[in-house]
Enzyme design. Sequence first.
Site, PDB file in Angstrom:
ATOM      1  N   ARG A  40       0.802  -1.222   0.000  1.00  0.00           N
ATOM      2  CA  ARG A  40       0.000   0.000   0.000  1.00  0.00           C
ATOM      3  C   ARG A  40       0.838   1.277   0.000  1.00  0.00           C
ATOM      4  O   ARG A  40       0.325   2.366  -0.201  1.00  0.00           O
ATOM      5  CB  ARG A  40      -0.948  -0.029   1.218  1.00  0.00           C
ATOM      6  CG  ARG A  40      -2.050  -1.050   1.076  1.00  0.00           C
ATOM      7  CD  ARG A  40      -2.708  -1.386   2.406  1.00  0.00           C
ATOM      8  NE  ARG A  40      -1.925  -2.317   3.205  1.00  0.00           N
ATOM      9  CZ  ARG A  40      -2.312  -2.805   4.388  1.00  0.00           C
ATOM     10  NH1 ARG A  40      -3.457  -2.418   4.914  1.00  0.00           N
ATOM     11  NH2 ARG A  40      -1.561  -3.657   5.038  1.00  0.00           N
ATOM     12  N   LYS A  65       8.666  -0.972   3.104  1.00  0.00           N
ATOM     13  CA  LYS A  65       7.911  -0.054   3.963  1.00  0.00           C
ATOM     14  C   LYS A  65       8.653   0.309   5.240  1.00  0.00           C
ATOM     15  O   LYS A  65       8.706   1.476   5.640  1.00  0.00           O
ATOM     16  CB  LYS A  65       6.564  -0.689   4.309  1.00  0.00           C
ATOM     17  CG  LYS A  65       5.791   0.097   5.336  1.00  0.00           C
ATOM     18  CD  LYS A  65       4.367  -0.398   5.487  1.00  0.00           C
ATOM     19  CE  LYS A  65       4.275  -1.695   6.233  1.00  0.00           C
ATOM     20  NZ  LYS A  65       2.880  -2.133   6.404  1.00  0.00           N
ATOM     21  N   GLN A 111      12.040 -15.014   6.341  1.00  0.00           N
ATOM     22  CA  GLN A 111      10.716 -15.567   6.074  1.00  0.00           C
ATOM     23  C   GLN A 111      10.580 -16.111   4.654  1.00  0.00           C
ATOM     24  O   GLN A 111       9.845 -17.053   4.411  1.00  0.00           O
ATOM     25  CB  GLN A 111       9.626 -14.500   6.307  1.00  0.00           C
ATOM     26  CG  GLN A 111       8.222 -15.083   6.142  1.00  0.00           C
ATOM     27  CD  GLN A 111       7.140 -14.027   6.209  1.00  0.00           C
ATOM     28  OE1 GLN A 111       7.406 -12.833   6.229  1.00  0.00           O
ATOM     29  NE2 GLN A 111       5.896 -14.468   6.242  1.00  0.00           N
ATOM     30  N   THR A 127       1.328 -12.674   8.642  1.00  0.00           N
ATOM     31  CA  THR A 127       2.009 -12.450   9.925  1.00  0.00           C
ATOM     32  C   THR A 127       2.233 -13.758  10.691  1.00  0.00           C
ATOM     33  O   THR A 127       3.231 -13.895  11.404  1.00  0.00           O
ATOM     34  CB  THR A 127       1.199 -11.469  10.791  1.00  0.00           C
ATOM     35  OG1 THR A 127      -0.179 -11.864  10.780  1.00  0.00           O
ATOM     36  CG2 THR A 127       1.296 -10.049  10.259  1.00  0.00           C
ATOM     37  N   SER A 156       5.078  -5.355  15.430  1.00  0.00           N
ATOM     38  CA  SER A 156       5.143  -5.094  13.989  1.00  0.00           C
ATOM     39  C   SER A 156       6.068  -3.902  13.762  1.00  0.00           C
ATOM     40  O   SER A 156       5.942  -2.884  14.452  1.00  0.00           O
ATOM     41  CB  SER A 156       3.757  -4.743  13.449  1.00  0.00           C
ATOM     42  OG  SER A 156       2.871  -5.804  13.735  1.00  0.00           O
ATOM     43  N   ASN A 196      39.184  40.643   5.779  1.00  0.00           N
ATOM     44  CA  ASN A 196      37.945  41.078   5.155  1.00  0.00           C
ATOM     45  C   ASN A 196      37.928  40.631   3.689  1.00  0.00           C
ATOM     46  O   ASN A 196      38.844  40.937   2.932  1.00  0.00           O
ATOM     47  CB  ASN A 196      37.868  42.608   5.241  1.00  0.00           C
ATOM     48  CG  ASN A 196      36.494  43.111   4.879  1.00  0.00           C
ATOM     49  OD1 ASN A 196      35.987  42.795   3.802  1.00  0.00           O
ATOM     50  ND2 ASN A 196      35.885  43.883   5.752  1.00  0.00           N
ATOM     51  N   SER A 204      37.079  43.773  -3.697  1.00  0.00           N
ATOM     52  CA  SER A 204      35.923  43.179  -4.378  1.00  0.00           C
ATOM     53  C   SER A 204      36.289  42.643  -5.754  1.00  0.00           C
ATOM     54  O   SER A 204      37.195  43.145  -6.417  1.00  0.00           O
ATOM     55  CB  SER A 204      34.836  44.248  -4.546  1.00  0.00           C
ATOM     56  OG  SER A 204      34.393  44.643  -3.274  1.00  0.00           O
ATOM     57  N   ALA A 262      40.945  45.712  -5.682  1.00  0.00           N
ATOM     58  CA  ALA A 262      39.701  45.225  -6.285  1.00  0.00           C
ATOM     59  C   ALA A 262      39.966  44.772  -7.719  1.00  0.00           C
ATOM     60  O   ALA A 262      40.776  45.353  -8.434  1.00  0.00           O
ATOM     61  CB  ALA A 262      38.653  46.324  -6.269  1.00  0.00           C
ATOM     62  N   ARG A 276      45.456  44.413 -12.909  1.00  0.00           N
ATOM     63  CA  ARG A 276      44.338  44.755 -13.789  1.00  0.00           C
ATOM     64  C   ARG A 276      44.819  45.818 -14.753  1.00  0.00           C
ATOM     65  O   ARG A 276      45.812  46.511 -14.498  1.00  0.00           O
ATOM     66  CB  ARG A 276      43.128  45.225 -12.980  1.00  0.00           C
ATOM     67  CG  ARG A 276      43.382  46.485 -12.199  1.00  0.00           C
ATOM     68  CD  ARG A 276      42.204  46.849 -11.296  1.00  0.00           C
ATOM     69  NE  ARG A 276      42.491  48.089 -10.610  1.00  0.00           N
ATOM     70  CZ  ARG A 276      42.098  48.385  -9.387  1.00  0.00           C
ATOM     71  NH1 ARG A 276      41.415  47.512  -8.681  1.00  0.00           N
ATOM     72  NH2 ARG A 276      42.391  49.536  -8.855  1.00  0.00           N
TER      73      ARG A 276
HETATM   74  C1  UD1 Z   1      -1.927  -6.414  10.963  1.00  0.00           C
HETATM   75  C2  UD1 Z   1      -2.916  -7.268  11.722  1.00  0.00           C
HETATM   76  C3  UD1 Z   1      -4.128  -6.406  12.053  1.00  0.00           C
HETATM   77  C4  UD1 Z   1      -3.703  -5.224  12.874  1.00  0.00           C
HETATM   78  C5  UD1 Z   1      -2.594  -4.433  12.182  1.00  0.00           C
HETATM   79  C6  UD1 Z   1      -2.013  -3.413  13.137  1.00  0.00           C
HETATM   80  C7  UD1 Z   1      -2.744  -9.567  10.938  1.00  0.00           C
HETATM   81  C8  UD1 Z   1      -3.345 -10.631  10.110  1.00  0.00           C
HETATM   82  N1  UD1 Z   1      -3.324  -8.389  10.904  1.00  0.00           N
HETATM   83  O1  UD1 Z   1      -2.541  -6.000   9.767  1.00  0.00           O
HETATM   84  O2  UD1 Z   1      -5.070  -7.175  12.789  1.00  0.00           O
HETATM   85  O3  UD1 Z   1      -4.787  -4.373  13.140  1.00  0.00           O
HETATM   86  O4  UD1 Z   1      -1.520  -5.305  11.773  1.00  0.00           O
HETATM   87  O5  UD1 Z   1      -1.110  -2.554  12.518  1.00  0.00           O
HETATM   88  O6  UD1 Z   1      -1.772  -9.859  11.617  1.00  0.00           O
HETATM   89  N2  UD1 Z   1       4.767  -8.964   7.905  1.00  0.00           N
HETATM   90  C9  UD1 Z   1       5.753  -9.908   7.723  1.00  0.00           C
HETATM   91  N3  UD1 Z   1       5.485 -10.959   6.879  1.00  0.00           N
HETATM   92  C10 UD1 Z   1       4.306 -11.100   6.244  1.00  0.00           C
HETATM   93  C11 UD1 Z   1       3.309 -10.117   6.423  1.00  0.00           C
HETATM   94  C12 UD1 Z   1       3.577  -9.056   7.272  1.00  0.00           C
HETATM   95  O7  UD1 Z   1       6.823  -9.822   8.299  1.00  0.00           O
HETATM   96  O8  UD1 Z   1       4.155 -12.076   5.512  1.00  0.00           O
HETATM   97  C13 UD1 Z   1       5.048  -7.824   8.783  1.00  0.00           C
HETATM   98  C14 UD1 Z   1       5.003  -6.477   8.083  1.00  0.00           C
HETATM   99  O9  UD1 Z   1       6.295  -6.101   7.633  1.00  0.00           O
HETATM  100  C15 UD1 Z   1       4.480  -5.563   9.171  1.00  0.00           C
HETATM  101  C16 UD1 Z   1       3.654  -6.481  10.058  1.00  0.00           C
HETATM  102  O10 UD1 Z   1       4.052  -7.794   9.774  1.00  0.00           O
HETATM  103  O11 UD1 Z   1       5.529  -5.007   9.917  1.00  0.00           O
HETATM  104  C17 UD1 Z   1       2.156  -6.318   9.818  1.00  0.00           C
HETATM  105  O12 UD1 Z   1       1.877  -6.604   8.469  1.00  0.00           O
HETATM  106  P1  UD1 Z   1       0.837  -5.771   7.612  1.00  0.00           P
HETATM  107  O13 UD1 Z   1       0.767  -6.363   6.271  1.00  0.00           O
HETATM  108  O14 UD1 Z   1       1.095  -4.324   7.726  1.00  0.00           O
HETATM  109  O15 UD1 Z   1      -0.502  -6.151   8.389  1.00  0.00           O
HETATM  110  P2  UD1 Z   1      -1.785  -5.231   8.562  1.00  0.00           P
HETATM  111  O16 UD1 Z   1      -2.634  -5.359   7.372  1.00  0.00           O
HETATM  112  O17 UD1 Z   1      -1.387  -3.882   8.989  1.00  0.00           O
HETATM  113 MG    MG Z   2       0.377  -2.879   9.033  1.00  0.00          MG
END
Ligand code: UD1
Ligand code: MG
Length: 464
Positions: free
Chosen positions: A14, A21, A76, A82, A103, A380, A408, A426, A443
């Site tokens: 987003r 991000k 990951q 998450t 997060s 100066n 100058s 100057a 000059r």
């Molecule tokens: C998440 C929560 C939501 C909460 C919000 C708060 C879940 C499913 N949802 O949504 O309930 O209100 O945070 O801010 O957990 N990340 C990873 N790997 C992934 C996906 C995400 O490391 O596969 C990390 C992102 O970098 C981020 C965090 O997890 O730092 C949250 O991910 P994001 O995609 O922003 O989740 P939200 O939609 O904000």
């Molecule tokens: Mg988020």
Amino acid sequence: MTVVVLLAAGRGVRMRSERPKVLHEAAGRPLLDRALDTALAIAGSAARVVVVVPSEGDAVTAHLKSAHPNVRVAVQGPPRGTGDAVRAAAGAFGKAKTVVVLSADVPLLSAAAVSVLVDALKADEKAAVAVLTARVENPAGYGRIIRDRKGACVRIVEEKDSSSQERKITEINTGTYAFDRAFLEKSLPLLTSKNSQGEFYLTDVLSLALRAKRKVATLEGDSSSALGVNSREDLAAVERILRDRKASDAMRAGATILRPETVTLDETVFLGADTVLEPFVTLLGKTRVGTGTVIGQGTVVKDSSLGRNVTVRPYCVIESAAVGDGAVVGPFARLREGTDLAEGVHVGNFVETKKAVLRKGVKANHLTYLGDTEIGERTNVGAGVITCNYDGFAKHRTTIGRDVFVGSDSQLVAPVTIGDGAIIAAGTTVTEDVPKDALALAREPQKNLPEGGAKYREKKKQPR
Ligand code: UD1
Ligand code: MG
């Protein structure tokens, strides 16, 4: 013992950005660094923090390796939610009693709030997880806290999976949790991706807890610390909060800020008492401003130190420079890297300096370029003087003694040395060293043609 897992592997779609991000900056610092500060404060040692990154070779990992080399990372791979991210960190849980999950896109969270959350988990033996929630005016985009009739949290529903009724709920999940490690470990393999986003949601661990006859504890925190950054608008909101906080802190510490809503201060900036910031001043990086210094409207200062009682007039740009006590700079001056102005130096309008050391009391008040130079006390420098420091291939130095008068519109073709007390007439182009107390004049002698002006006018048929 508590292990803190910081999730930083998401795509951040987003944001519509090439940059991950969590490396976007708010008030001059990456979101990741802010969240990491909180994680380190909770864990007590870097060894107990694990940051979940997307891959070994990506920008997030590179940033961590250079800025926070002692922090562990867990890879990951492609982000699948998450829950999947926490799974990637499971190898680092060890025998910890508690796993805190944060997060990296929630930059305003305080360590104190998390420690209360951990206490809430520990307070109830049946609790498998404690979730930090917040009530917000606009819950759009967040997971909503669903409670039963008795008020117990039964699950979290993501916006994309929610009904219109659920979307009205203003209590949201901040993305901050304390888990019973043993329960979390057992639950992670049970998560599925059966939801509208096809992701493994960490939030589904809550339902698993209730199914296992365990409890879900919740703690309501304050709404601004819950702010999650998913879009550029969110980033701007965080930026605004941080800047307001910093300006308030500075005012409480004795700085006058004339229009705080227009001023930009990085958190790393230090302002002494009785400094005055006029509107639209921007102070960035490791800038330090001494007591009694006044910074004029629209000036930008980065990574510089300004002494006491300095006057910076409006619209100056100052970067990686040092300005001594009582100096006067601007308006419209540009001090570049390696500029070092001693006490009482005057640098006026349309003067540019770079790697320039100006000793006590030097004056360069108008339209001048001073680069790769050292200038002795009280000298100066007249209007329009230029140190010609570049011959098209290399840079050369200009050394000017004390009590020199540079007239100058003179050019000082480097490398060149001007002795103490010398006077440069100057309009002189100095190509050779000038000895101490000498007068340098280079000059064309002036010719006056008697009546020449009148004859010229006659030829052009113009009256006087
Ligand atoms: C998440 C929560 C939501 C909460 C919000 C708060 C879940 C499913 N949802 O949504 O309930 O209100 O945070 O801010 O957990 N990340 C990873 N790997 C992934 C996906 C995400 O490391 O596969 C990390 C992102 O970098 C981020 C965090 O997890 O730092 C949250 O991910 P994001 O995609 O922003 O989740 P939200 O939609 O904000
Ligand atoms: Mg988020």
